[in-house]
Design a protein around this motif. Structure first.
Motif, short mmCIF file in Angstrom:
data_model
loop_
_atom_site.label_atom_id
_atom_site.label_comp_id
_atom_site.label_asym_id
_atom_site.label_seq_id
_atom_site.Cartn_x
_atom_site.Cartn_y
_atom_site.Cartn_z
N LEU A 160 0.85 -1.18 0.00
CA LEU A 160 0.00 0.00 0.00
C LEU A 160 0.89 1.24 0.00
O LEU A 160 1.46 1.61 1.03
CB LEU A 160 -0.93 0.02 1.22
CG LEU A 160 -1.90 -1.16 1.34
CD1 LEU A 160 -1.36 -2.21 2.31
CD2 LEU A 160 -3.28 -0.72 1.79
N VAL A 161 1.06 1.86 -1.15
CA VAL A 161 1.89 3.06 -1.28
C VAL A 161 1.00 4.28 -1.06
O VAL A 161 -0.04 4.43 -1.70
CB VAL A 161 2.53 3.13 -2.68
CG1 VAL A 161 3.39 4.40 -2.80
CG2 VAL A 161 3.37 1.89 -2.96
N VAL A 162 1.43 5.15 -0.14
CA VAL A 162 0.69 6.39 0.13
C VAL A 162 1.60 7.56 -0.19
O VAL A 162 2.55 7.85 0.53
CB VAL A 162 0.21 6.46 1.59
CG1 VAL A 162 -0.65 7.71 1.79
CG2 VAL A 162 -0.57 5.19 1.97
N ASN B 40 9.09 13.19 -8.87
CA ASN B 40 8.54 12.16 -9.75
C ASN B 40 8.21 10.85 -9.02
O ASN B 40 8.23 9.78 -9.63
CB ASN B 40 9.51 11.88 -10.89
CG ASN B 40 9.59 13.03 -11.88
OD1 ASN B 40 8.57 13.61 -12.26
ND2 ASN B 40 10.81 13.37 -12.28
N THR B 41 7.91 10.93 -7.73
CA THR B 41 7.56 9.73 -6.99
C THR B 41 6.39 9.00 -7.64
O THR B 41 6.43 7.77 -7.84
CB THR B 41 7.19 10.08 -5.53
OG1 THR B 41 8.35 10.60 -4.85
CG2 THR B 41 6.68 8.86 -4.78
N TYR C 278 -2.40 2.01 -4.64
CA TYR C 278 -1.76 3.32 -4.63
C TYR C 278 -2.75 4.38 -4.15
O TYR C 278 -3.89 4.45 -4.62
CB TYR C 278 -1.26 3.68 -6.03
CG TYR C 278 -0.63 5.05 -6.14
CD1 TYR C 278 0.58 5.33 -5.53
CD2 TYR C 278 -1.27 6.08 -6.83
CE1 TYR C 278 1.17 6.58 -5.62
CE2 TYR C 278 -0.70 7.34 -6.93
CZ TYR C 278 0.51 7.59 -6.32
OH TYR C 278 1.08 8.84 -6.41
N PHE C 279 -2.31 5.20 -3.19
CA PHE C 279 -3.12 6.28 -2.66
C PHE C 279 -2.31 7.58 -2.72
O PHE C 279 -1.09 7.55 -2.58
CB PHE C 279 -3.53 6.00 -1.21
CG PHE C 279 -4.22 4.68 -1.02
CD1 PHE C 279 -5.59 4.57 -1.15
CD2 PHE C 279 -3.47 3.55 -0.72
CE1 PHE C 279 -6.22 3.33 -0.98
CE2 PHE C 279 -4.08 2.31 -0.54
CZ PHE C 279 -5.46 2.20 -0.68
N VAL D 89 6.23 5.13 -9.23
CA VAL D 89 5.29 4.11 -8.76
C VAL D 89 4.46 3.58 -9.93
O VAL D 89 4.26 2.37 -10.08
CB VAL D 89 4.37 4.66 -7.66
CG1 VAL D 89 3.31 3.63 -7.28
CG2 VAL D 89 5.18 5.07 -6.44
N ASP D 90 3.98 4.49 -10.78
CA ASP D 90 3.21 4.07 -11.96
C ASP D 90 4.03 3.16 -12.86
O ASP D 90 3.52 2.16 -13.38
CB ASP D 90 2.76 5.30 -12.75
CG ASP D 90 1.62 6.05 -12.07
OD1 ASP D 90 0.96 5.45 -11.21
OD2 ASP D 90 1.40 7.22 -12.41
N SER D 91 5.30 3.48 -13.03
CA SER D 91 6.17 2.67 -13.85
C SER D 91 6.32 1.27 -13.27
O SER D 91 6.26 0.26 -14.00
CB SER D 91 7.56 3.33 -13.97
OG SER D 91 8.47 2.50 -14.64
#
Length: 240
Positions: free
Chosen positions: A41-43, A50-51, A69-70, A55-57
């Protein structure tokens, strides 16, 4: 009895474009004992770099990884990011993984074993009890951590060696039952004070490695957070 068990890993992130993808990659390679599965769970606490792109990559390149992802639309603080992750966790166990590389997720099994063996409800990973490696950095930070731990123990009647550690592995139902308030780095003394008041709670401690960062490398905690931690120790230590 659950058909399977899951560890929820909450990853608060603020301006961690240099390390977030490496952390997620490292997490995705961890093999847990007892066939325990893992959810990430990435917040993103309103990062200015470019965090989010990193994460999207990772998500696109690793479709098989269970990741949620939040994103906070305004910066609220690490504690607030943890509140978001804790609220949305679905595993039976929960741990916090900072978005830097100061702690090694390959050591999750060291922390989870006292719980799966039926001995513990919560396990703290102490930087002062040993481990495979410990980077030598700031003398006064170490003294500050030990002082805060000492004061926390006075109020909680625990005998922890490292209250401020990032690695705290909880039974998720316990951590979700707490009314947590602290939005920044006061999370550690607050959660310690509140879990110590749970009747019959079983808290264990194990040694973990620590690969600390310098401020030039992205470390964010400072002396103001130390004073806030001291305030939180007294406040939540005296609170019913």
């Amino acid at each position: 009895m659950y058909l399977f068990q899951k560890l929820s890993v909450v990853i608060p992130a603020y301006n961690e474009e240099k390390t977030i993808k490496s952390v997620l990659t490292k997490l995705s390679t961890v093999e847990l004992i007892e066939n325990i599965q893992m959810e990430l769970l990435v917040v993103n606490d309103c990062s200015k770099d470019n965090t989010e792109k990193e994460v999207d990559s990772f998500i696109k390149e690793n479709p098989s990884v269970d990741i949620k992802y939040f994103k906070h639309e305004v910066n609220k603080g690490k504690g607030a990011a943890l509140h978001t992750g804790i609220k949305n966790a679905t595993g039976q166990y929960l741990i916090v993984q900072d978005a830097d590389l100061e702690y090694d997720p390959q050591e999750f099994n060291i922390l989870i074993k006292p719980i799966t063996d039926g001995h513990a409800d919560i396990v703290y990973g102490s930087r002062f009890m040993g481990g495979n490696a410990h980077r030598i950095l700031f003398f006064w930070h170490t003294i500050g951590n030990k002082l805060l731990t000492f004061l926390s123990n006075m109020f909680s009647n625990l005998n922890l060696t490292d209250m401020e550690t990032c690695y705290k592995l909880f039974r998720t139902d316990l951590i979700q039952s707490l009314a947590l308030k602290e939005k920044r780095f006061g999370f550690e003394p607050e959660v310690t004070a509140k879990i110590s008041k749970i009747k019959g709670i079983r808290i264990y401690e194990v040694g973990v490695s620590y690969y600390g960062r310098t401020y030039e490398e992205g470390k964010k905690i400072n002396w103001k957070d130390g004073f806030r931690a001291l305030y939180c120790i007294v406040k939540y230590g005296l609170m019913d």
